[in-house]
Design an enzyme around this catalytic site. Structure first.
Site, PDB file in Angstrom:
ATOM      1  N   LYS A 163       0.840  -1.203   0.000  1.00 21.46           N
ATOM      2  CA  LYS A 163       0.000   0.000   0.000  1.00 21.46           C
ATOM      3  C   LYS A 163       0.872   1.248   0.000  1.00 21.46           C
ATOM      4  O   LYS A 163       0.628   2.196  -0.746  1.00 21.46           O
ATOM      5  CB  LYS A 163      -0.936  -0.008   1.228  1.00 21.46           C
ATOM      6  CG  LYS A 163      -2.024  -1.065   1.105  1.00 21.46           C
ATOM      7  CD  LYS A 163      -2.792  -1.285   2.403  1.00 21.46           C
ATOM      8  CE  LYS A 163      -3.773  -2.445   2.212  1.00 21.46           C
ATOM      9  NZ  LYS A 163      -4.447  -2.855   3.447  1.00 21.46           N
ATOM     10  N   GLN A 219      -4.404  -1.276   9.689  1.00 24.78           N
ATOM     11  CA  GLN A 219      -4.325  -2.626   9.117  1.00 24.78           C
ATOM     12  C   GLN A 219      -4.821  -3.664  10.127  1.00 24.78           C
ATOM     13  O   GLN A 219      -4.390  -3.690  11.270  1.00 24.78           O
ATOM     14  CB  GLN A 219      -2.866  -2.935   8.720  1.00 24.78           C
ATOM     15  CG  GLN A 219      -2.675  -4.267   8.042  1.00 24.78           C
ATOM     16  CD  GLN A 219      -3.324  -4.338   6.656  1.00 24.78           C
ATOM     17  OE1 GLN A 219      -3.269  -3.389   5.883  1.00 24.78           O
ATOM     18  NE2 GLN A 219      -3.938  -5.472   6.345  1.00 24.78           N
ATOM     19  N   ASP A 260     -11.231   3.051   4.239  1.00 24.78           N
ATOM     20  CA  ASP A 260     -11.539   1.617   4.200  1.00 24.78           C
ATOM     21  C   ASP A 260     -13.052   1.373   4.194  1.00 24.78           C
ATOM     22  O   ASP A 260     -13.502   0.240   4.021  1.00 24.78           O
ATOM     23  CB  ASP A 260     -10.934   0.944   5.448  1.00 24.78           C
ATOM     24  CG  ASP A 260      -9.926  -0.125   5.084  1.00 24.78           C
ATOM     25  OD1 ASP A 260      -9.801  -0.429   3.882  1.00 24.78           O
ATOM     26  OD2 ASP A 260      -9.279  -0.658   6.000  1.00 24.78           O
TER      27      ASP A 260
END
Ligand code: NDP
Length: 313
Positions: free
Chosen positions: A67, A111, A134
């Protein structure tokens, strides 16, 4: 475009075309790179994504590195917050609150999985919905459920982008989504049944009876269950479109090597029946990262009262 015809590689006349999420992801990233450039010129800001990694889970480390690298490739500023496994929930929430208040940070990603004992839902709730790239905060989930999506979680968004760019007709089609997680299955099923996509959607899960009979009816099958090679060729309707979200690692017979990656679909068998199919790896995975970049750019624009990127949903 981006379709690989493997011809009669497996010996039969009826074979699928393979969707290259890798190539499509690259194409989208190059479009986004231009978009980042345009934002810099127009608004004098650089989109910025803060990625929080807690602990030392190797798979999470790889995902986060990808990422961050992709951010750099297209000109998004990436801020790294690597916290030790001993981090307390209170300390993590403090970092999130600081990032919520930093104007130069437009997107925040924490994460998962977090180390045992930490509460992921609490972390999700702490992220400012305006920076929730997200798409997991209940406000964004609620907006999606009521047909006004803003930040859609990246994997469902990637799947929809595949369907859109490969011109897969969804209106009036039977779609079967295998898996009902908040991350993948449920948002996908919700979106595909909404106006614009107009599919008739069935969600299957571990308690579904006669799952095969549902899959056999489907024009489009989306598998997101985390069960290696679960969907067999016999389960599929002729000419179905098959999107394999699953990422599973098979056991390795060599202790020095990792097992092979595979999806939730038995690719070689499904390839004989399907019209279009995504491989694993190189299918949905690269699209997920591209959509994270897109959401970060969207967040930067919205926080600067600018027009979002044109999108169907
Ligand atoms: P979850 O474990 O959160 O959810 C799995 C879902 O599959 C659940 O709804 C579960 O049912 C259902 N399920 C499990 N086994 C069966 C079965 N035998 N028959 C029918 N349904 C079953 O997984 P995620 O949604 O997070 O991820 C799914 C897969 O997608 C994983 O392989 C994951 O690695 C991959 N993934 C890939 C991404 C990418 O970028 N390509 C991103 C995110 C995930 P129930 O609810 O009844 O328990």
């Amino acid at each position: 475009m981006m379709i690989t015809q493997l011809g009669n590689i497996f010996g039969d006349s009826q074979v699928a075309s393979i969707i290259s999420g890798k190539e499509l992801g690259q194409q989208i990233l190059s479009e986004l790179k231009s978009e980042v450039f345009a934002i810099k010129k127009e608004l004098n800001i650089s989109p910025c994504l803060a990625v929080i990694l807690v602990g030392d889970d190797p798979a999470s480390g790889v995902y986060v590195a990808n990422k961050r690298r992709t951010c750099e490739e297209i000109g998004i500023i990436s801020k790294a917050y690597d916290l030790p496994a001993s981090t307390t929930m209170k300390e993590l929430l403090k970092v999130i609150h600081e990032l919520n208040n930093l104007a130069e940070v437009h997107g925040i990603l924490c994460q998962f999985p977090l180390p045992g004992g930490m509460n992921e839902q609490e972390a999700v709730l702490a992220i400012d919905p305006a920076k929730d790239v997200d798409g997991l905060n209940p406000l964004n989930v609620g907006l999606l459920a009521t047909g006004q999506p803003k930040f859609i979680s990246c994997t469902p968004l990637g799947v929809l982008e595949i369907l859109k760019r490969y011109e897969v007709e969804t209106v009036g089609k039977q779609v079967v989504v295998l898996g009902r997680s908040n991350l993948v299955g449920r948002p996908l099923a919700t979106l595909l049944s909404q106006k614009g996509w107009d599919a008739t959607v069935t969600i299957c899960h571990s308690r579904t009876r006669n799952l095969e009979s549902h899959v056999q009816q489907a024009d489009i099958v989306i598998a997101a269950i985390g069960q290696p090679n679960f969907v067999t060729g016999e389960m599929l309707k002729e000419n179905a479109v098959v999107i394999d979200v699953g990422i599973n690692r098979l056991p390795s017979f060599d202790t020095n090597k990792k097992g092979k990656l595979c999806g939730d679909v038995d690719f070689e068998a499904a390839f004989q029946k399907a019209r279009l199919i995504t491989p694993v790896p190189g299918g949905v995975g690269p699209m997920t990262i591209a959509m994270l970049m897109r959401n970060t750019i969207l967040a930067a624009r919205l926080q600067n009262h600018s027009h979002p990127i044109e999108q169907k949903f």
